[in-house]
Structure formats: structure tokens, C-alpha cells
Design a protein around this motif. Sequence first.
Motif, PDB file in Angstrom:
ATOM      1  N   ASP A 102     -15.401  -5.412 -37.884  1.00 26.76           N
ATOM      2  CA  ASP A 102     -15.204  -6.230 -36.684  1.00 26.76           C
ATOM      3  C   ASP A 102     -15.080  -5.376 -35.440  1.00 26.76           C
ATOM      4  O   ASP A 102     -15.727  -5.653 -34.415  1.00 26.76           O
TER       5      ASP A 102
ATOM      6  N   GLN B 191     -17.792  -5.256 -32.373  1.00 28.73           N
ATOM      7  CA  GLN B 191     -17.350  -5.645 -31.032  1.00 28.73           C
ATOM      8  C   GLN B 191     -17.574  -4.506 -30.034  1.00 28.73           C
ATOM      9  O   GLN B 191     -18.015  -4.736 -28.900  1.00 28.73           O
TER      10      GLN B 191
ATOM     11  N   SER C 214     -20.083  -4.658 -26.778  1.00 30.61           N
ATOM     12  CA  SER C 214     -19.540  -4.520 -25.428  1.00 30.61           C
ATOM     13  C   SER C 214     -20.240  -3.426 -24.627  1.00 30.61           C
ATOM     14  O   SER C 214     -20.272  -3.465 -23.401  1.00 30.61           O
TER      15      SER C 214
END
Length: 332
Positions: A54, A58, A62
Motif C-alpha cells: 500500500d 501510494q 503521488s
Amino acid sequence: MRIVILGGTGTISTSIVRLLSAQGHDVTCYNRGQSAGELPEGVRVIRGDRQERDLFEQTMQSEQFDAAIDMISFNREDAESSLRAFRGVKHFVQCSTVCTYGVDYDWLPVSEDHPLRPTTGYGRGKVEADAVLMEAYYREGFPVTILKPSTTYGPRPGMLRQVAWDFSWIDRIMKGKPLLVCGDGKALHSFLHADDAAKAFAGVLGKAHCIGQSYNVVGRGFTTWEQHHKLAMKVLGREVELVGVSLDTLRTVAAERIGICDEIFAHNVYYSSEKLMRDVPEFAPSISLETGMRMVFDAMIAEGRVPNSDLDAWEDEIIAAQRNAFAPLALK
């Protein structure tokens, strides 16, 4: 181009980072920060573990990189995570391996359309990862290119021999000791310096015609292990005898040491580079095996990374037993 390299401190990826940085790209490495290595000025490092799925996904989303080169994807789960992490990326390069072909070939040199018959866990994992990415390409246009290096070497990882994964063979040559080879030493092999391999990874980036394609990352031609070891003798300035022992005998007396030989190096592993050289003219290997060997040996000797062969008698014991039991097979 903003490029992230997953890994960045390995045999090939260190050279990729240097090359992309020299070309003026904005380069970031994503890794756990556990491997030593000096990065070029301006290269950024994001510390993280891709197994923490995760957070990894992420972080990559980003950043919004233009391109990604994945040197540390080894199975289906890694590849599925990469699909999530790099949604929207313009180009994704997967480092696979020629081990996906196995060692049971229908033709030589092996081209990219050859059936996949992996015989090792490493090869099977890469087949699964590659399949996930190619399925995504055909299903939704995920912009993947798959690159398959063979045996790649350089000053940091060292130079392998045929029968075992160790570097004491270099000391044996320097001390005039005989060397084991498997059978007659005539098995074909493909070697490529890491700096030359990096040209393939940098060269495919941004080329639309390379998306959805797989390429063998090898030079033209092949080298036999006999030639490889004799070239090492030339570089080190000492000739020694090559003593051939059958693979069956090596399995019987030294199974725990000769895994790399049993799985790969005892077999003909010769691959075609024509597709890559056609599509990526920047891939033009320039470091000869002799030059590359000299670079590797000089670095290993200077840094004290050549093991003392006097501390382990396994090879001498096998050679002595071979000579006592059979007429010696001396390769001159």
C-alpha cells in the motif's frame, strides 16, 4: 524525463542510474537503502520496501513519474503491485531474464518468440510477472517493455566461472592451480558487461515501437566456457590446466556447490540480440569480454575480494579423484 528505478544499486541498475543521469534525466531510486553504492550527484533516493504494497503504491502514484524501470519484480504479486503503482506512467520497463526460456531449446540462438520452459524458481517467477504485465498491455494498453538479460557482470558483482558460484577460481589461476570445467567446457554462453546492458534499458525509453515488446539483452555471438577460462588466464598472465568432469559426477560429489552449473552453465545458453539491435540502435555493446574481465579482476584484486583458494580443498579433491579413477581430460 522523470524516471524512477526500483532498485538502483544492483549489477545492471547501478550502470543504468549512471547512464540516465549522464543523459540529463531526473533520476530517482526507490529501494530499502541496504546496498552500498555511490550514486551520481543529483540522483534522489526514496527509501521504502515494495513488499509494503500500500505504501509503495501510494508513494509511486503521488510522484507521477514519466517512466519506471523495475529491477526487483520477481513474481505475479510484484507485477500486480506495479500495475497499481504506475497507473498513468508513460513507459514501464520490466527487467526479466533469459531464464524464462529454460535450457531445453528448439533452436539456437534463442529468439524472443521461443516457447518459455523455465526450470528454476527464479525463471518461473519472472514468467508469471511478465505475463501479468503483457496481459495488461493487451487488455488496457499498459505501456510495458520487457528486457531479458543473460549473464551480466561488472566490477562490483565480479566474474563467475562455470562449475560453481564462487570467486576462488581467480586465485587458483594466479597460483597456477588446475581448474574444473563441466564436461569438455564447450557449452555456449552469453556474457554482457553491465555498462553495455544499461544501454538497452536507457535506449528503449520513450520509443513507442518498443512498447508491448520483449527483448533479449545480449551481445552478438557466444563464448564457450573453455574460451572464457582461457581468456581469464590470458588476462591474469598464468596458464593452468582445465580438467573436465562430467555433470553427473559433479552432481554426485559436489551437488551443494554446483547448482548454478547444473541449472544453467552446463547447458548451451545462446540468445539472439537481433531484435533489440534493430529496434534500439543505441544498444551497441562496446566492452569486449577481455576488457571487461580485466576491469573486474583489477577491481576485485585491488579491493581484496578474491578468496584464498588454499582455504578450501574441494576442487583439488575432485581433480585428484578424477585423475585417479579415469584418464584425465586435459583441455589445452
